[in-house]
Design a protein around this motif. Structure first.
Motif, PDB file in Angstrom:
ATOM      1  N   ASP A  29       2.877   0.833  -4.767  1.00  0.00           N
ATOM      2  CA  ASP A  29       3.916   0.053  -5.445  1.00  0.00           C
ATOM      3  C   ASP A  29       5.249   0.785  -5.496  1.00  0.00           C
ATOM      4  O   ASP A  29       6.308   0.172  -5.309  1.00  0.00           O
ATOM      5  N   ASN A  30       5.218   2.086  -5.757  1.00  0.00           N
ATOM      6  CA  ASN A  30       6.452   2.817  -6.011  1.00  0.00           C
ATOM      7  C   ASN A  30       7.063   3.455  -4.767  1.00  0.00           C
ATOM      8  O   ASN A  30       8.278   3.681  -4.723  1.00  0.00           O
ATOM      9  N   THR A  31       6.242   3.731  -3.751  1.00  0.00           N
ATOM     10  CA  THR A  31       6.758   4.439  -2.581  1.00  0.00           C
ATOM     11  C   THR A  31       6.684   3.594  -1.315  1.00  0.00           C
ATOM     12  O   THR A  31       7.708   3.308  -0.674  1.00  0.00           O
ATOM     13  N   ILE A  32       5.462   3.190  -0.946  1.00  0.00           N
ATOM     14  CA  ILE A  32       5.285   2.513   0.339  1.00  0.00           C
ATOM     15  C   ILE A  32       6.010   1.166   0.360  1.00  0.00           C
ATOM     16  O   ILE A  32       6.723   0.840   1.326  1.00  0.00           O
ATOM     17  N   VAL A  33       5.843   0.377  -0.699  1.00  0.00           N
ATOM     18  CA  VAL A  33       6.479  -0.942  -0.729  1.00  0.00           C
ATOM     19  C   VAL A  33       7.993  -0.820  -0.645  1.00  0.00           C
ATOM     20  O   VAL A  33       8.663  -1.518   0.129  1.00  0.00           O
ATOM     21  N   LYS A  34       8.554   0.106  -1.421  1.00  0.00           N
ATOM     22  CA  LYS A  34      10.010   0.275  -1.432  1.00  0.00           C
ATOM     23  C   LYS A  34      10.528   0.706  -0.058  1.00  0.00           C
ATOM     24  O   LYS A  34      11.576   0.250   0.400  1.00  0.00           O
ATOM     25  N   GLU A  35       9.801   1.597   0.605  1.00  0.00           N
ATOM     26  CA  GLU A  35      10.240   2.073   1.911  1.00  0.00           C
ATOM     27  C   GLU A  35      10.141   0.975   2.973  1.00  0.00           C
ATOM     28  O   GLU A  35      11.041   0.806   3.789  1.00  0.00           O
TER      29      GLU A  35
ATOM     30  N   VAL B 142       9.168  -6.245  14.316  1.00  0.00           N
ATOM     31  CA  VAL B 142       8.938  -5.863  12.921  1.00  0.00           C
ATOM     32  C   VAL B 142       7.690  -5.000  12.804  1.00  0.00           C
ATOM     33  O   VAL B 142       7.686  -3.985  12.094  1.00  0.00           O
ATOM     34  N   ALA B 143       6.630  -5.380  13.508  1.00  0.00           N
ATOM     35  CA  ALA B 143       5.383  -4.607  13.457  1.00  0.00           C
ATOM     36  C   ALA B 143       5.599  -3.187  13.966  1.00  0.00           C
ATOM     37  O   ALA B 143       5.112  -2.220  13.367  1.00  0.00           O
ATOM     38  N   ASN B 144       6.329  -3.043  15.057  1.00  0.00           N
ATOM     39  CA  ASN B 144       6.608  -1.703  15.595  1.00  0.00           C
ATOM     40  C   ASN B 144       7.453  -0.891  14.620  1.00  0.00           C
ATOM     41  O   ASN B 144       7.230   0.314  14.440  1.00  0.00           O
ATOM     42  N   ALA B 145       8.437  -1.550  14.003  1.00  0.00           N
ATOM     43  CA  ALA B 145       9.295  -0.841  13.047  1.00  0.00           C
ATOM     44  C   ALA B 145       8.511  -0.407  11.812  1.00  0.00           C
ATOM     45  O   ALA B 145       8.739   0.677  11.268  1.00  0.00           O
ATOM     46  N   VAL B 146       7.571  -1.241  11.363  1.00  0.00           N
ATOM     47  CA  VAL B 146       6.727  -0.887  10.208  1.00  0.00           C
ATOM     48  C   VAL B 146       5.858   0.316  10.538  1.00  0.00           C
ATOM     49  O   VAL B 146       5.736   1.261   9.743  1.00  0.00           O
ATOM     50  N   ASN B 147       5.237   0.311  11.712  1.00  0.00           N
ATOM     51  CA  ASN B 147       4.400   1.448  12.111  1.00  0.00           C
ATOM     52  C   ASN B 147       5.217   2.734  12.221  1.00  0.00           C
ATOM     53  O   ASN B 147       4.759   3.821  11.831  1.00  0.00           O
ATOM     54  N   GLU B 148       6.415   2.609  12.736  1.00  0.00           N
ATOM     55  CA  GLU B 148       7.282   3.786  12.854  1.00  0.00           C
ATOM     56  C   GLU B 148       7.678   4.306  11.470  1.00  0.00           C
ATOM     57  O   GLU B 148       7.683   5.520  11.243  1.00  0.00           O
ATOM     58  N   LYS B 149       7.984   3.387  10.556  1.00  0.00           N
ATOM     59  CA  LYS B 149       8.354   3.801   9.193  1.00  0.00           C
ATOM     60  C   LYS B 149       7.182   4.498   8.497  1.00  0.00           C
ATOM     61  O   LYS B 149       7.361   5.523   7.828  1.00  0.00           O
ATOM     62  N   LEU B 150       5.980   3.971   8.670  1.00  0.00           N
ATOM     63  CA  LEU B 150       4.808   4.591   8.054  1.00  0.00           C
ATOM     64  C   LEU B 150       4.540   5.966   8.653  1.00  0.00           C
ATOM     65  O   LEU B 150       4.126   6.895   7.945  1.00  0.00           O
ATOM     66  N   GLN B 151       4.760   6.101   9.943  1.00  0.00           N
ATOM     67  CA  GLN B 151       4.567   7.396  10.585  1.00  0.00           C
ATOM     68  C   GLN B 151       5.544   8.421  10.026  1.00  0.00           C
ATOM     69  O   GLN B 151       5.185   9.571   9.750  1.00  0.00           O
TER      70      GLN B 151
ATOM     71  N   LEU C 210      10.265  -2.246   2.571  1.00  0.00           N
ATOM     72  CA  LEU C 210      11.235  -3.328   2.354  1.00  0.00           C
ATOM     73  C   LEU C 210      12.603  -3.002   2.930  1.00  0.00           C
ATOM     74  O   LEU C 210      13.454  -3.891   3.061  1.00  0.00           O
ATOM     75  N   THR C 211      12.826  -1.732   3.289  1.00  0.00           N
ATOM     76  CA  THR C 211      14.085  -1.365   3.945  1.00  0.00           C
ATOM     77  C   THR C 211      14.042  -1.624   5.449  1.00  0.00           C
ATOM     78  O   THR C 211      15.073  -1.536   6.115  1.00  0.00           O
ATOM     79  N   VAL C 212      12.863  -1.967   5.981  1.00  0.00           N
ATOM     80  CA  VAL C 212      12.725  -2.229   7.415  1.00  0.00           C
ATOM     81  C   VAL C 212      13.270  -3.625   7.713  1.00  0.00           C
ATOM     82  O   VAL C 212      12.844  -4.606   7.089  1.00  0.00           O
ATOM     83  N   PRO C 213      14.205  -3.765   8.641  1.00  0.00           N
ATOM     84  CA  PRO C 213      14.733  -5.089   8.989  1.00  0.00           C
ATOM     85  C   PRO C 213      13.615  -6.013   9.453  1.00  0.00           C
ATOM     86  O   PRO C 213      12.795  -5.640  10.289  1.00  0.00           O
ATOM     87  N   GLY C 214      13.594  -7.224   8.904  1.00  0.00           N
ATOM     88  CA  GLY C 214      12.581  -8.195   9.299  1.00  0.00           C
ATOM     89  C   GLY C 214      11.381  -8.257   8.384  1.00  0.00           C
ATOM     90  O   GLY C 214      10.572  -9.173   8.485  1.00  0.00           O
ATOM     91  N   VAL C 215      11.243  -7.290   7.463  1.00  0.00           N
ATOM     92  CA  VAL C 215      10.135  -7.326   6.496  1.00  0.00           C
ATOM     93  C   VAL C 215      10.570  -8.192   5.314  1.00  0.00           C
ATOM     94  O   VAL C 215      11.571  -7.906   4.651  1.00  0.00           O
ATOM     95  N   GLY C 216       9.835  -9.262   5.062  1.00  0.00           N
ATOM     96  CA  GLY C 216      10.186 -10.163   3.977  1.00  0.00           C
ATOM     97  C   GLY C 216       9.523  -9.812   2.668  1.00  0.00           C
ATOM     98  O   GLY C 216      10.096  -9.991   1.595  1.00  0.00           O
ATOM     99  N   LYS C 217       8.308  -9.292   2.749  1.00  0.00           N
ATOM    100  CA  LYS C 217       7.572  -8.968   1.528  1.00  0.00           C
ATOM    101  C   LYS C 217       6.433  -8.023   1.868  1.00  0.00           C
ATOM    102  O   LYS C 217       5.858  -8.077   2.954  1.00  0.00           O
ATOM    103  N   VAL C 218       6.123  -7.139   0.919  1.00  0.00           N
ATOM    104  CA  VAL C 218       4.954  -6.261   1.022  1.00  0.00           C
ATOM    105  C   VAL C 218       4.167  -6.452  -0.260  1.00  0.00           C
ATOM    106  O   VAL C 218       4.712  -6.297  -1.356  1.00  0.00           O
ATOM    107  N   GLN C 219       2.910  -6.788  -0.149  1.00  0.00           N
ATOM    108  CA  GLN C 219       2.108  -7.007  -1.348  1.00  0.00           C
ATOM    109  C   GLN C 219       0.850  -6.142  -1.311  1.00  0.00           C
ATOM    110  O   GLN C 219       0.225  -5.990  -0.269  1.00  0.00           O
ATOM    111  N   ARG C 220       0.552  -5.589  -2.465  1.00  0.00           N
ATOM    112  CA  ARG C 220      -0.659  -4.769  -2.584  1.00  0.00           C
ATOM    113  C   ARG C 220      -1.858  -5.670  -2.784  1.00  0.00           C
ATOM    114  O   ARG C 220      -1.801  -6.670  -3.504  1.00  0.00           O
TER     115      ARG C 220
END
Length: 1022
Positions: A160-166, A297-306, A168-178
């Motif tokens: 909630d405090n780290t992964i979701v916030k990070e 978006v999927a590639n950008a999310v994976n890169e952000k998580l890495q 949501l800064t990725v272009p094209g991500v509309g929502k992240v839900q736990r």
């Protein structure tokens, strides 16, 4: 102009080469910037009005909130659908707007409309939220988070405090839900006996904590020479300090909070969970925003998580358990592979016919020099590499070389007459100029209008039509500029020889017979056209074939009131059942907070809702298709009691492929009609998972205040409701005190302890504080009874609605399902008070067929206009266009032979035929006119034209068929959806090639006779 262009290109080779080289380089540079997606963006702009009232019943929310909201926003412009869903404590009204609507302006207007009715809404609402829906569909990727050193509470907070916030800064991500996990909170569980003994209740205790246990700003002061801020710190620093808080009682007395109950640090009530292969997990899912490209978006999310891993605990694992991006990328790759394979086959066909390496290379250059520059235009227009745009390019491979083939074949023919390559190219290019321009322009005017169809259908076809039109335009430039230039300088006389084949002799014989029996030939052609029209009307209609995506989306719903533990047990049983199939790789289940295909619908949240994502092994590693597995699973799920399940197959709005909405102001009549239609639909062979969303009643308690007794103690209905709310489920989060725990604040939830709250006697004896400070048991001022209430209320177009939904097996199509339902007595006998509206795929299919009817009519008119202008004649275009109805026969027979229905992709194939089949007729008629101008009579001219043009006509037809063959065979991911298009085109080309060479010459002679008669008649009158 046309002759000058090719001659100019031959005489200015450097300029021609530079032009195409520049276009080629720009196209190459544009490719990396093109996004990858499954389909063109079909997302409707949408707004949502969410009204929250903690603990409110759906029926009260409907009358007090939802109707007012609907009345306020219904006057806004460009509303496609107005849908409301009302659940416990939440009303959500969704406005789906027409494509092209200015969403920001619509949002401002909606907020203004809600502000005007604010005084009509209840004053104790928790929140009124008017917002854009920036995300669409379900989650495209799901990740699990695990660690050996982190607790579930810590993992939940980290998401909630780290992964979701990070993310949501990725272009094209509309929502992240736990999904899964817990939330920490301080629990104050009160003893009802002690509350009654001291004369207070849970609502009063919560209000005391809210006012005492808080840190507040208190101004500032100048002390000495410096300014100091003033803060009042009332918040407890430990749980023990909180338990030692003194609560005020009547008469000026106080009591320790710990004396009224227990104060502990724990977790909030769990209303959602996540399981992976039957085991509880903590996970998070990612949803894309509207208009974004899924793969990017999927590639950008994976890169952000890495990148994020370096700042996370070293033993933390983030594992991808499912994603839609893999199928989308594989589908895109399959389209590219079909394009490349089709290119190779087309080039091979050219070489087989010409048997000339130089001519083959020159003709084949049309493919890359037409396709690559098209990517530059796609980039400028904001298009993506998706099924439609790539499929368009893959289908036109044969078309792109057609003009070049015609140019080269004509050059070869002139060179065989003894001319030099330079002379032959000049003469051949000038001779064939009109035919090349006409064939290309007729294709462009067929496909360009498709891109301007309205609504979702237009969005779906725009990239397909415009991409093809642009590629064909570039191919025309290649044929008129580059191909003649290369032929003039690189062709060799010794390499070009032609021979008449036995096929040519057969064609000459058949043509002679047709011209000698003109009326019989025309009768045959008319018969074929009428049969085709009847066959088209009788064939089953569908939307899109279900693709094997290596994933099954299974939605399940338990009866209202089911607890989280009951749902978990059911999910475990389903998972065990699913994993018995060797084709299934894993099962991820999300319980509660399930995303539907409209948007986040808060009213549908609850522990009785489940979304199961069943990941399958790759298609080449299993013996059963996705559709076969779904059929087996559907039968097996009947053994699991107490659930309602369905597979998410819908292409658009909704979850079922067949959905029809019944609306009415007469609720009883509406429910009766919905149930009757549901019962009869269950008897229709081929339909399964037939259900309706009529409100399911759930048990409840109704408290009716005795106004006389309540007035004696100064107790209002609001006071009773507040006391009951606080005691049973606690106040909403906005009215709870907070406790500082490290770097975060958690709620302090005050309620009765669970064991006592489950007893009816506890509720009856619940103390209600009167205006005189004396508490009275609830039963003393109100009557309490059991009464069932709707668990969920849905509305459509400002009326109560019942949506009857169904899925269907392979024996049915969407069209046949609609026809079967419309024939049911329950459907035919619907009373006038019931309004019927198809939604979802059924609505889209209707709009597409209507849109295609207009597109075909417009294409027909534009094609005639272009031909009339280019030929300078009103009658010859009719000769050319006679091949259109004749090609339909082959397209439909091809679909029937391959067990395909007339759906979205088949319609595109039929539309494509309108542009393709006239190419052959143009070549034939154009050369016959040229020969007539040289003194030949009509019959001799058309016979000679037929003989001369048979080779290029056959070459171009076979090249087009070869280019589309990989798609028709069905190679790669998503091939099930693409195949009908190529099948229709190939079938139509095969028959049209035959009819063009036989029927068109006969019609040409009739038209010539008619023209001669009209000319003679006019000359006499003049």
């Amino acid at each position: 102009m046309n002759q000058t262009l090719s001659t100019w290109s031959i005489r200015n080779p450097i300029a021609t080469i530079v032009f195409f080289l520049l276009a080629f380089v720009l196209g190459l540079l544009a490719i990396p910037s093109l996004g990858v997606d499954e389909n063109p963006n079909m997302d409707l702009p949408a707004l949502s009005v969410i009204v929250l009232q903690h603990g409110a019943n759906p029926a009260e929310l409907e009358s007090q909130v939802t109707k007012h909201v609907e009345d306020a926003v219904s006057s806004l412009d460009n509303i496609e659908d107005l849908v409301s869903t009302i659940g416990d404590g939440v009303s959500q009204t969704t406005l789906n707007l027409n494509i092209g609507t200015n969403i920001d302006r619509a949002l401002t207007e909606a907020r203004n409309a809600i502000e005007k009715i604010r005084d009509k809404l209840p004053q104790n609402l928790d929140a009124v939220i008017v917002e854009r829906i920036d995300y669409i569909g379900g989650p495209f990727a799901t990740y699990t988070v695990s660690s050996n050193s982190q607790s579930i509470e810590d993992l939940s907070w980290l998401i909630d405090n780290t992964i979701v916030k990070e993310l949501l800064t990725v272009p094209g991500v509309g929502k992240v839900q736990r999904a899964g996990g817990v939330e920490r909170e301080i629990k104050v569980e009160l003893d009802p006996t002690r509350l009654r003994a001291v004369g207070t209740n849970a609502s009063t205790v919560n209000a005391e904590l809210l006012s005492i246990n808080t840190n507040l700003p208190s101004g500032r002061s100048n002390l000495g020479l410096r300014e100091h801020s003033i803060r009042t710190l009332g918040g407890a620093s430990t749980v023990e300090d909180l338990a030692a808080t003194r609560i005020s009682l009547a008469g000026g007395k106080t009591i320790l909070l710990s004396a009224l109950g227990t104060v502990t640090e724990g977790i909030s009530e769990q209303r959602q969970a996540a399981v992976f292969n039957g085991h509880p997990v903590v996970a998070f899912s990612v949803l894309k925003s509207r208009g974004s490209n899924l793969v990017d978006v999927a590639n950008a999310v994976n890169e952000k998580l890495q990148n994020l891993k370096s700042s996370l605990p070293s033993d933390l694992r983030i594992d991808l358990v499912r994603t839609n991006a893999k199928f989308v990328q594989e589908s895109c790759n399959a389209s590219v592979e079909a394009f490349l394979l089709g290119t190779v086959l087309s080039i091979l066909v050219i070489w087989i016919f010409l048997k000339d390496l130089r001519a083959t290379i020159i003709s084949s250059l049309a493919i890359p020099l037409s396709v690559i520059p098209t990517f530059a235009v796609m980039h400028i227009l904001g298009y993506t590499l998706n099924n439609m745009s790539l499929l368009g390019l893959a289908l036109v491979i044969g078309i792109l070389v057609d003009d070049a083939i015609v140019e080269i074949e004509n050059v070869v023919r002139h060179m065989s007459a003894g001319k030099t390559a330079f002379e032959a190219t000049i003469d051949a290019s000038n001779e064939i100029a009109l035919a090349v321009i006409a064939t290309s322009m007729t294709l462009i005017v067929v496909f360009a209008p498709v891109g301007f169809m309205p609504g979702i259908a237009g969005q779906f076809f725009k990239q397909f039509g415009i991409t093809i039109a642009v590629a064909v335009f570039f191919s025309m430039l290649v044929a008129r500029m580059l191909t003649p230039m290369l032929a003039a300088f690189f062709m060799r006389t010794s390499e070009t020889k032609t021979h008449e084949s036995s096929l040519t002799h057969l064609n000459d014989y058949l043509l002679a017979w047709a011209l000698d029996h003109r009326w019989q030939t025309i009768a045959f052609a008319i018969t074929i056209s009428l049969i085709s029209a009847c066959l088209l009307n009788l064939m089953p209609k569908s939307l899109v074939n279900n693709a094997d995506k290596d994933e099954i989306q299974l939605m399940a719903e338990l009866s209202p009131g089911s607890t989280l533990s009951q749902t978990k047990q059911t999910v475990k049983s389903i998972t065990t059942l699913l994993l018995k199939h060797p084709e299934i790789k894993s099962v991820f289940g999300q319980i509660g907070s399930v995303e539907d295909s409209l948007a986040t619908n808060a009213a549908r949240e609850g522990p009785n809702n489940v979304a199961l994502f069943v990941s399958l092994k790759p298609k080449n590693e299993r013996h059963k298709s996705q559709q076969e597995l779904e059929s087996l699973i559907h039968k097996e799920l009947t053994s699991v009691p107490g659930i309602r399940t369905y597979f998410n197959h819908a292409l658009t709005f909704g979850n079922y492929p067949f959905m029809v909405v019944l609306t009415s102001t007469n609720h009883a009549n509406l429910q009766h009609s919905g149930e009757a239609l549901t019962r009869q639909m269950k008897t229709v062979p081929g339909l399964y998972d037939v259900t309706n969303n009529s409100p399911i009643m759930k048990p409840g308690l109704v408290v009716r205040p005795d106004k006389a007794r309540a007035a004696e103690h100064g107790i209002t209905a609001q006071a009773i409701a507040n006391a009951a709310l606080a005691a049973t489920i606690g106040e909403n989060d906005a009215h709870l005190a907070r406790f500082t725990l490290g770097d975060r604040q958690v709620n302090i939830r005050v309620e009765l302890n669970h064991s006592d709250a489950q007893e009816l006697s506890t509720i009856q004896n619940m103390p209600i504080l009167g205006s005189d400070g004396i508490t009275v048991p609830l039963s003393g001022v109100a009557d309490i009874s059991f009464q069932s209430t709707p668990s969920l209320i849905t509305r459509y177009a400002r009326e109560r609605e019942t949506t009857v939904s169904a899925d269907f097996d392979s024996s049915m199509t969407l069209g046949s399902a609609c026809e079967s339902v419309h024939e049911l007595p329950a459907y035919k006998e619907l009373t006038p008070s019931i309004n019927v509206t198809p939604i979802g795929d059924a609505k889209l299919q209707t709009n597409i067929f209507k849109g295609f009817s207009w597109a075909i009519l417009l294409a027909f008119l534009l094609k005639y206009a272009v031909l009339a202008i280019l030929f300078g004649n009103f009658l010859h275009p009719l000769t050319i266009m006679v091949s259109l109805p004749l090609s339909l026969c082959g397209a439909l027979l091809g679909l029937v032979a391959c067990h395909q229905s007339v759906g979205l992709y088949a319609l595109i194939g039929i539309l494509m035929l309108m542009g393709l089949v006239t190419k052959n007729s143009i070549l034939l008629v154009d050369y016959a006119i040229v020969l007539m101008r040289k003194g030949m009579d009509a019959r001799s001219a058309i016979v000679e034209a037929n003989k001369t043009r048979m080779r290029p006509i056959t070459m171009t037809t076979v090249a087009m068929i070869a280019g589309m063959l990989p798609i028709a065979i069905g190679l790669g991911a998503g091939s099930e959806t693409r195949a009908p298009m190529a099948i229709a085109v190939i079938g139509g080309l095969m028959t049209s090639n035959f009819f063009t060479l036989l029927v068109v010459p006969v019609v040409f002679t009739f038209i010539h006779d008619l023209q001669s008669s009209l000319t003679g008649l006019l000359s006499k009158r003049l």
